[in-house]
Design a protein around this motif. Structure first.
Motif, PDB file in Angstrom:
ATOM      1  N   ASN A  42       0.868  -1.162   0.000  1.00  0.00           N
ATOM      2  CA  ASN A  42       0.000   0.000   0.000  1.00  0.00           C
ATOM      3  C   ASN A  42       0.916   1.228   0.000  1.00  0.00           C
ATOM      4  O   ASN A  42       1.414   1.628   1.043  1.00  0.00           O
ATOM      5  CB  ASN A  42      -0.918  -0.020   1.230  1.00  0.00           C
ATOM      6  N   GLU A  43       1.142   1.790  -1.194  1.00  0.00           N
ATOM      7  CA  GLU A  43       2.088   2.908  -1.317  1.00  0.00           C
ATOM      8  C   GLU A  43       1.589   4.167  -0.621  1.00  0.00           C
ATOM      9  O   GLU A  43       2.379   4.945  -0.101  1.00  0.00           O
ATOM     10  CB  GLU A  43       2.370   3.201  -2.786  1.00  0.00           C
ATOM     11  N   LYS A  44       0.283   4.364  -0.615  1.00  0.00           N
ATOM     12  CA  LYS A  44      -0.291   5.572  -0.021  1.00  0.00           C
ATOM     13  C   LYS A  44      -0.033   5.614   1.487  1.00  0.00           C
ATOM     14  O   LYS A  44       0.407   6.632   2.026  1.00  0.00           O
ATOM     15  CB  LYS A  44      -1.787   5.616  -0.301  1.00  0.00           C
ATOM     16  N   ASP A  45      -0.296   4.493   2.161  1.00  0.00           N
ATOM     17  CA  ASP A  45      -0.106   4.428   3.615  1.00  0.00           C
ATOM     18  C   ASP A  45       1.284   3.936   3.997  1.00  0.00           C
ATOM     19  O   ASP A  45       1.594   3.847   5.190  1.00  0.00           O
ATOM     20  CB  ASP A  45      -1.148   3.495   4.242  1.00  0.00           C
ATOM     21  N   LYS A  46       2.113   3.605   2.999  1.00  0.00           N
ATOM     22  CA  LYS A  46       3.451   3.073   3.215  1.00  0.00           C
ATOM     23  C   LYS A  46       3.414   1.863   4.146  1.00  0.00           C
ATOM     24  O   LYS A  46       4.011   1.856   5.220  1.00  0.00           O
ATOM     25  CB  LYS A  46       4.386   4.154   3.741  1.00  0.00           C
ATOM     26  N   GLN A  47       2.681   0.838   3.689  1.00  0.00           N
ATOM     27  CA  GLN A  47       2.547  -0.408   4.445  1.00  0.00           C
ATOM     28  C   GLN A  47       2.675  -1.602   3.514  1.00  0.00           C
ATOM     29  O   GLN A  47       2.257  -1.541   2.364  1.00  0.00           O
ATOM     30  CB  GLN A  47       1.187  -0.487   5.134  1.00  0.00           C
ATOM     31  N   VAL A  48       3.239  -2.683   4.040  1.00  0.00           N
ATOM     32  CA  VAL A  48       3.320  -3.945   3.328  1.00  0.00           C
ATOM     33  C   VAL A  48       2.569  -4.966   4.167  1.00  0.00           C
ATOM     34  O   VAL A  48       2.782  -5.060   5.382  1.00  0.00           O
ATOM     35  CB  VAL A  48       4.786  -4.390   3.124  1.00  0.00           C
ATOM     36  N   THR A  49       1.667  -5.726   3.523  1.00  0.00           N
ATOM     37  CA  THR A  49       0.891  -6.744   4.230  1.00  0.00           C
ATOM     38  C   THR A  49       1.244  -8.111   3.670  1.00  0.00           C
ATOM     39  O   THR A  49       1.237  -8.311   2.454  1.00  0.00           O
ATOM     40  CB  THR A  49      -0.620  -6.505   4.056  1.00  0.00           C
ATOM     41  N   LEU A  50       1.565  -9.035   4.578  1.00  0.00           N
ATOM     42  CA  LEU A  50       1.831 -10.424   4.201  1.00  0.00           C
ATOM     43  C   LEU A  50       0.623 -11.263   4.600  1.00  0.00           C
ATOM     44  O   LEU A  50       0.138 -11.148   5.725  1.00  0.00           O
ATOM     45  CB  LEU A  50       3.077 -10.964   4.917  1.00  0.00           C
TER      46      LEU A  50
END
Length: 164
Positions: A42-50
């Motif tokens: 999620n580039e907008k929130d600067k998050q990576v989800t596994l």
């Protein structure tokens, strides 16, 4: 007067590329066929989800993702702030990683203190999420860069915006 900034910005292009590489590896692995294993950025929130079926599977995904990230940008896995593993919809699990951008206030204060304790002929000042260092000579600034690179190795820091 010569100056430079200590900064820490995530290279989102390299991160996105590493996630794409890891996603292709996950799609091609036999032990991940028919599972919910995937990676989302999620580039907008600067998050990576596994996403995965178990904690073990999440660990396998991390073992694929982190080396891919390190190939694209050195020390980039140190930038992740791992959240708690959540159980969702029965037996599925997910883990969120927040991407830290910029130098946090605590770390910035630590950098300024180390520079002052080293008694180098430079001045350090915190400016937002960066630390600006100014000095009369280039050699003093380069000595400062070497000191900080040697002492802080738990977070990726770059010396940028060098001006003469």
């Amino acid at each position: 007067m010569p100056s430079f900034d200590f900064t820490s910005e995530a290279d989102m292009v390299a991160l996105k590329n590493a996630i794409d590489v890891a996603s292709r590896q996950i799609d091609n692995r036999y032990d991940f066929k028919g599972t919910s294993a995937k990676i989302e950025l999620n580039e907008k929130d600067k998050q990576v989800t596994l996403w995965g079926d178990s904690d073990f599977q999440l660990d396998q995904i991390k073992d694929i993702l982190f080396p891919a990230m390190e190939k694209k940008e050195a020390e980039s896995s140190k930038r992740f702030d791992a959240q708690k593993i959540e159980t969702i919809s029965g037996n599925k699990v997910k883990q969120l990683f927040k991407i830290k951008n910029g130098i946090e206030t605590e770390l910035a204060k630590k950098i300024v203190k180390q520079i002052k304790d080293a008694k180098l002929k430079v001045q350090a000042a915190i400016q937002g999420d960066a630390v600006r260092v100014t000095g009369a000579k280039r050699d003093d600034l380069q000595e400062c860069i070497a000191l900080i690179r040697k002492s802080i190795n738990d977070f990726p820091i770059k010396a940028e915006n060098f001006r003469d």
